[in-house]
Design a protein around this motif. Sequence first.
Motif, PDB file in Angstrom:
ATOM      1  N   ILE A 232       0.682  -1.535  -0.165  1.00 50.79           N
ATOM      2  CA  ILE A 232       0.510  -0.226   0.332  1.00 50.79           C
ATOM      3  C   ILE A 232       0.832   1.213   0.057  1.00 50.79           C
ATOM      4  N   GLY A 233       1.569   0.946  -0.210  1.00 52.24           N
ATOM      5  CA  GLY A 233       2.510   1.996  -0.615  1.00 52.24           C
ATOM      6  C   GLY A 233       3.503   2.681   1.118  1.00 52.24           C
TER       7      GLY A 233
ATOM      8  N   SER B 141      -6.708   3.023   7.104  1.00 48.62           N
ATOM      9  CA  SER B 141      -7.997   3.006   6.873  1.00 48.62           C
ATOM     10  C   SER B 141      -8.399   3.274   5.154  1.00 48.62           C
ATOM     11  N   LEU B 142      -7.996   4.122   4.656  1.00 45.97           N
ATOM     12  CA  LEU B 142      -7.846   4.286   3.068  1.00 45.97           C
ATOM     13  C   LEU B 142      -8.432   3.069   2.158  1.00 45.97           C
ATOM     14  N   VAL B 143      -7.131   2.698   2.278  1.00 40.45           N
ATOM     15  CA  VAL B 143      -7.277   1.335   1.506  1.00 40.45           C
ATOM     16  C   VAL B 143      -7.776   0.089   1.806  1.00 40.45           C
TER      17      VAL B 143
ATOM     18  N   ILE C 229       0.266   7.466   8.862  1.00 43.55           N
ATOM     19  CA  ILE C 229      -0.129   5.623   8.750  1.00 43.55           C
ATOM     20  C   ILE C 229      -1.936   5.318   8.805  1.00 43.55           C
ATOM     21  N   THR C 230      -2.307   5.646   9.912  1.00 43.05           N
ATOM     22  CA  THR C 230      -3.148   4.876   9.998  1.00 43.05           C
ATOM     23  C   THR C 230      -4.517   5.257   9.471  1.00 43.05           C
ATOM     24  N   GLU C 231      -4.505   6.699   9.213  1.00 48.89           N
ATOM     25  CA  GLU C 231      -5.766   7.271   7.958  1.00 48.89           C
ATOM     26  C   GLU C 231      -5.303   6.868   6.477  1.00 48.89           C
TER      27      GLU C 231
ATOM     28  N   ILE D   8     -10.569  -2.328 -13.765  1.00 51.55           N
ATOM     29  CA  ILE D   8     -11.783  -2.626 -13.033  1.00 51.55           C
ATOM     30  C   ILE D   8     -12.051  -2.505 -11.604  1.00 51.55           C
ATOM     31  N   TYR D   9     -10.986  -3.380 -11.273  1.00 47.92           N
ATOM     32  CA  TYR D   9     -10.009  -3.519  -9.541  1.00 47.92           C
ATOM     33  C   TYR D   9      -9.358  -1.924  -9.765  1.00 47.92           C
ATOM     34  N   ARG D  10      -9.711  -1.346  -8.449  1.00 47.50           N
ATOM     35  CA  ARG D  10      -8.745  -0.358  -7.603  1.00 47.50           C
ATOM     36  C   ARG D  10      -7.378  -0.311  -7.740  1.00 47.50           C
ATOM     37  N   PRO D  11      -5.518   0.533  -7.793  1.00 45.50           N
ATOM     38  CA  PRO D  11      -4.794  -0.115  -8.546  1.00 45.50           C
ATOM     39  C   PRO D  11      -4.202  -0.795  -7.063  1.00 45.50           C
ATOM     40  N   MET D  12      -4.147  -0.440  -6.151  1.00 47.09           N
ATOM     41  CA  MET D  12      -4.395  -1.050  -5.114  1.00 47.09           C
ATOM     42  C   MET D  12      -4.661  -2.723  -4.251  1.00 47.09           C
ATOM     43  N   VAL D  13      -5.803  -2.741  -5.211  1.00 47.16           N
ATOM     44  CA  VAL D  13      -6.230  -4.068  -5.345  1.00 47.16           C
ATOM     45  C   VAL D  13      -5.352  -4.739  -6.437  1.00 47.16           C
TER      46      VAL D  13
END
Length: 332
Positions: free
Chosen positions: A80-81, A120-122, A115-117, A233-238
């Motif tokens: 998740i970078g 949570s976003l991901v 980091i927590t934010e 279709i998928y988000r870049p992270m996923v």
Amino acid sequence: MKIPIHLWFLFLVCTITIGCHSSRKLPAQIFTSDAYCQALSPSTTQYDSLLAIQLAQDTVFSPDLQARFSQRARSVAADIGILPLLTRLVQLDNQQQQSPDTDLLLQMVAARQEITERISLVSLEVSSVLDEINCEIGRATEMKNFLQVQVEKRETSSTILSVLIAASAQIVVSAMNLSDADQRLIETTEIGGALLSGYFAYRALKKKDKKAVFLHKRNFLTDIQNNSEQSTIYRPMVWHYLTKEYENLQETRTVRQTILQRWEELPLLRETEQEEQQQRLSLLFSTGGLYSLDDIDTRISLLDLLAIEISLMNQELKQLQQEITLGSKEKK
């Protein structure tokens, strides 16, 4: 009293007409719209796309990170970078332990909050994808229920017709015997009744010819099957999570490859003839078409397995957050 032969044929014609009045292809307007599972607008994925730029293909973990976080937590942090942020947090923590300072403590709180934010976003991005997949599963389940009702209706009506035809034929034959009808006509009646009764009994067992139109323009199965370099279709992270290689039992593979392997083990994909299998795969990985009950069952199974694998990403995010919060030093 002799029963005219034309009355018997009229009886047969009426029976066939009643039994075969329904069309094999169900109305095309049923389940054709996939607008119910609407995707978010492109603007909602901008932050996710910016975050994806930070992903590193070859990640080297510092000794401090290896000492503080488990391999699983480090891996998902890279996915998740947020490795630079995590490295900064560990450095601040080490400095604070060596020389306690209020300013360092505030910097640690700020770093931990950022980091927590990000986590949570991901996690929300993963949940968004899962919600859309689960919505598709629900839509497919509704169509499955519809087809199941149609199949059950036909099974019931065909079974009743089979019994009625057999009973009616026997009554007609008995009446013919009492009226001293021609023996050949009696035998013909018996054979005709048996054939019709057997036809409707066989028809009650068939279910593949009940179909309905089911469309899925946003098909979550397609990119997994085609191994697209980038997914629309998928988000870049996923998508990064699904296509990133990892070590498993001395074998390098991706989550996507694991999903494909589990798909191939499904009975409805393996226990069919080659031609039928190719037709089913073409239907499942396209934008939709005419689905039978078996086809929609297979689609639901494929989506279920896909959702299970993607949901594991949230479990890894949860472990990372716990290790940050609790200071776990567990290592694999």
